[in-house]
Design an enzyme around this catalytic site. Structure first.
Site, PDB file in Angstrom:
ATOM      1  N   CYS A 100     -25.067 -13.012 -33.437  1.00 45.82           N
ATOM      2  CA  CYS A 100     -23.971 -12.722 -32.496  1.00 45.82           C
ATOM      3  C   CYS A 100     -22.638 -13.126 -33.117  1.00 45.82           C
ATOM      4  CB  CYS A 100     -24.217 -13.490 -31.199  1.00 45.82           C
ATOM      5  SG  CYS A 100     -22.773 -13.610 -30.124  1.00 45.82           S
ATOM      6  N   CYS A 104     -16.814 -10.318 -28.674  1.00 43.71           N
ATOM      7  CA  CYS A 104     -16.875  -9.258 -27.663  1.00 43.71           C
ATOM      8  C   CYS A 104     -16.611  -9.791 -26.255  1.00 43.71           C
ATOM      9  CB  CYS A 104     -18.235  -8.579 -27.678  1.00 43.71           C
ATOM     10  SG  CYS A 104     -19.036  -8.582 -29.262  1.00 43.71           S
ATOM     11  N   THR A 191     -19.858 -18.124 -25.150  1.00 49.90           N
ATOM     12  CA  THR A 191     -20.104 -17.662 -26.512  1.00 49.90           C
ATOM     13  C   THR A 191     -18.848 -17.860 -27.351  1.00 49.90           C
ATOM     14  OG1 THR A 191     -21.691 -16.055 -25.694  1.00 49.90           O
ATOM     15  CG2 THR A 191     -20.756 -15.638 -27.872  1.00 49.90           C
ATOM     16  N   GLU A 258     -23.079 -21.119 -28.263  1.00 49.09           N
ATOM     17  CA  GLU A 258     -22.555 -21.244 -26.903  1.00 49.09           C
ATOM     18  C   GLU A 258     -22.163 -22.693 -26.580  1.00 49.09           C
ATOM     19  OE1 GLU A 258     -24.854 -19.084 -27.735  1.00 49.09           O
ATOM     20  OE2 GLU A 258     -24.008 -17.246 -26.942  1.00 49.09           O
ATOM     21  N   HIS A 293     -19.601  -5.295 -20.885  1.00 49.56           N
ATOM     22  CA  HIS A 293     -20.370  -6.170 -21.779  1.00 49.56           C
ATOM     23  C   HIS A 293     -21.836  -5.747 -21.848  1.00 49.56           C
ATOM     24  CE1 HIS A 293     -20.100  -9.559 -24.432  1.00 49.56           C
ATOM     25  NE2 HIS A 293     -21.237 -10.045 -23.948  1.00 49.56           N
ATOM     26  N   TYR A 297     -24.640  -4.537 -25.655  1.00 45.62           N
ATOM     27  CA  TYR A 297     -25.890  -5.047 -26.207  1.00 45.62           C
ATOM     28  C   TYR A 297     -26.677  -3.994 -26.988  1.00 45.62           C
ATOM     29  CZ  TYR A 297     -25.688  -9.727 -24.187  1.00 45.62           C
ATOM     30  OH  TYR A 297     -25.347 -11.033 -23.909  1.00 45.62           O
ATOM     31  N   CYS A 300     -24.773  -4.588 -30.620  1.00 46.43           N
ATOM     32  CA  CYS A 300     -24.989  -5.832 -31.389  1.00 46.43           C
ATOM     33  C   CYS A 300     -26.468  -6.090 -31.603  1.00 46.43           C
ATOM     34  CB  CYS A 300     -24.306  -7.007 -30.712  1.00 46.43           C
ATOM     35  SG  CYS A 300     -25.034  -7.557 -29.153  1.00 46.43           S
ATOM     36  N   GLU A 444     -31.112 -15.499 -24.645  1.00 39.84           N
ATOM     37  CA  GLU A 444     -29.779 -14.877 -24.662  1.00 39.84           C
ATOM     38  C   GLU A 444     -29.896 -13.392 -24.332  1.00 39.84           C
ATOM     39  OE1 GLU A 444     -26.233 -13.048 -25.488  1.00 39.84           O
ATOM     40  OE2 GLU A 444     -28.003 -12.610 -26.683  1.00 39.84           O
TER      41      GLU A 444
HETATM   42 FE1  SF4 Z   1     -22.627 -11.620 -28.967  1.00 40.98          FE
HETATM   43 FE2  SF4 Z   1     -23.529  -9.176 -28.537  1.00 40.98          FE
HETATM   44 FE3  SF4 Z   1     -22.202 -10.457 -26.578  1.00 40.98          FE
HETATM   45 FE4  SF4 Z   1     -20.955  -9.559 -28.787  1.00 40.98          FE
HETATM   46  S1  SF4 Z   1     -21.974  -8.306 -27.181  1.00 40.98           S
HETATM   47  S2  SF4 Z   1     -20.689 -11.545 -27.828  1.00 40.98           S
HETATM   48  S3  SF4 Z   1     -22.475  -9.901 -30.373  1.00 40.98           S
HETATM   49  S4  SF4 Z   1     -24.218 -11.005 -27.467  1.00 40.98           S
END
Ligand code: SF4
Length: 496
Positions: A100, A104, A191, A258, A293, A297, A300, A444
């Site tokens: 990660c 984001c 995060t 985190e 958000h 996912y 990422c 996560e």
């Molecule tokens: Fe992390 Fe994915 Fe969230 Fe970006 S979208 S902060 S890479 S978990």
């Protein structure tokens, strides 16, 4: 052009005087702490790649405010193409780091506050949006890393914020002054919180009219008085204090580093306040943030899974199982699961539509479907990786065994698979797989951007069962003239 280099990012973190605790101890320089450094390296990649010509279109964008080229991590989404490029950026960064890269959350917080402050001003005659535009210009000019802070501790889940025995279980305003407010509370699971320049605070839930003190959205410098970061523990994290092959992903770590962020009576000046008591808009902000958000996912985790699939395929080669049709089929299944979520995320982005402020929102049903599948597919991909890599990833002796000449020869000899592959290569790949599929990584995937049920609630609201029933009635009756049955519009979307 206002793009920091990775070195400038690290230097700027050194200049912050944050109050941070790692493993229970106050840390003066988080940049040099071995538990935190891998996460900083990961964010460094987001800065580094923005300077490479081949990634310019994906990693940067033209600011709609200034016309300057800025980092995509500070950009307000203008079009579906912006949303698609964000997904491409996330997959790229996931492939480069295998973990990660944290920025984001702040990006989606920026976009959520941008859109909501516009709507509050339109409805209430306030001036939050103009304040926010000034803040955004500064963030873009300085290429800042922001931590988005949404999740309150929540205390007794059966009670509303105003009903809690401890009113600080949700971040709230405890004092109002002519020049600003004082906030108290905490946000969990932040995060990249510990290695950010700024914390963007948002309400964590919809609010009732009598909960005005909880309707606060604002930006706080990471080193403001009263801000305290307490770093979270991860599976295998103390291995970062060792220097051997057990770390797994030694340069970039796992998940986002985190932290819990405590606001111990933090003063926020008026120019940094973007919602202050407008309870009716809290749910809007939460919804905007979560929807953007959740689509992320697919990008990422897609990039992360590419690395995991690669490590698993290499492991099969080292074991001599790579030509086995069952093994190959399981690798294909991993790819299938991964591409399913990426495709949904790209679809949610391509079908994006304009919000009242003019920015672009992903298609909500698809975005929530992405995250719902992530809560399953990341586990399933990890399961298949465990299946193919073998039990040794859970029973392998530690790196110190390889340093003791009395036993190292046995550990090496009996963990060598195909002799043309160095046993240390097999061990390193095994440790990577172990770490990339660890409990922290799985949890996560389950809870980041909201728990599975949070997505299903949105999906239920968006599903439009009445229209689906009408479709079934029309098809089954073979009659376009069934009373009350309308033909779907050509632009029908699941959420229409
Ligand atoms: Fe992390 Fe994915 Fe969230 Fe970006 S979208 S902060 S890479 S978990």
């Amino acid at each position: 052009m206002s793009l920091k280099t990775a070195e400038e990012y690290v230097k700027s973190l050194r200049a912050l005087k944050i109050r941070a605790y790692v493993a229970g101890e106050r840390v003066d320089s988080i940049v040099d702490h071995p538990m935190v450094a891998p996460h900083i390296n990961t964010v460094g990649k987001t800065y580094e790649l923005a300077h490479l010509p081949e990634y310019r279109e994906v990693m940067t964008a033209v600011s709609h405010l200034t016309g300057e080229r800025v980092h995509r991590y500070t950009h307000i989404f203008q079009t579906p193409d912006d949303l698609v490029k964000k997904l491409q950026m996330l997959r790229l960064l996931g492939q480069v780091t295998g973990t990660c890269f944290q920025r984001c959350v702040g990006l989606d917080a920026l976009n959520a506050v941008y859109a909501t402050s516009f709507e509050i001003d339109a409805g209430e005659g306030t001036d939050y949006h103009q304040r926010f535009l000034d803040y955004l210009r500064w963030v873009q000019a300085e290429d800042l890393m922001l931590a988005g802070a949404m999740t309150d501790p929540k205390g007794d889940r059966s009670k509303r914020p105003s009903e809690q025995a401890d009113p600080d279980q949700f971040v709230r305003v405890v004092d109002r002054r002519p020049d600003g407010v004082v906030i108290r509370g905490a946000k969990l699971h932040n995060t990249g919180g510990i290695n950010s320049h700024e914390v963007v605070v948002m309400p964590g839930t919809g609010l009732q009219p009598d909960e005005a003190d909880y309707a606060i959205a604002c930006a706080v410098p990471a080193d403001a008085d009263g801000v305290i970061f307490i770093f979270g523990r991860q599976s295998n994290d103390s291995r970062k204090l060792e220097d051997g092959c057990d770390i797994g992903n030694p340069r970039f770590g796992v998940v986002g580093g985190e932290a819990m962020v405590v606001f111990d009576d933090v003063f926020v000046p008026n120019e940094r306040i973007f919602m202050n008591g407008e309870t009716a808009y809290a749910a809007t902000l939460v919804n905007y943030f979560a929807t953007w958000h959740r689509a992320n996912y697919g990008g990422c985790k897609g990039g992360n899974a590419d690395v995991l699939i690669g490590a698993t395929a290499k492991m099969a080669k080292m074991l001599g199982t790579d030509r086995n049709s069952i093994v190959r089929d399981k690798l294909v299944e991993m790819v299938h699961l991964n591409e399913t979520t990426y495709a949904s995320a790209i679809g949610a982005s391509a079908m994006g539509s304009a919000l009242p402020c003019g920015s672009c929102m992903v298609e909500p049903m698809m975005a929530n479907t992405v995250k719902q599948n992530i809560t399953r597919n990341v586990y399933q991909i990890g399961r298949l990786s465990h299946d193919l890599a073998g039990g040794f990833i859970a029973t392998l002796p530690d790196a110190k065994s390889l340093e003791n000449p009395e036993i190292a020869k046995y550990v090496e000899k009996y963990h060598t698979a195909k002799p043309e592959y160095d046993v240390m290569e097999r061990i390193r790949f095994g440790r990577y797989i172990e770490n990339a599929t660890s409990v922290t990584t799985l949890v996560e995937a389950m809870h980041g951007a909201g728990s599975p049920q949070a997505q299903r609630i949105v999906m239920m609201g968006q599903a439009n069962f009445d229209e689906k029933i009408a479709m079934a009635e029309r098809v089954i009756h073979s009659d376009d003239n069934v009373p009350g049955v309308q033909l779907p519009s050509p632009s029908f979307r699941a959420s229409d």
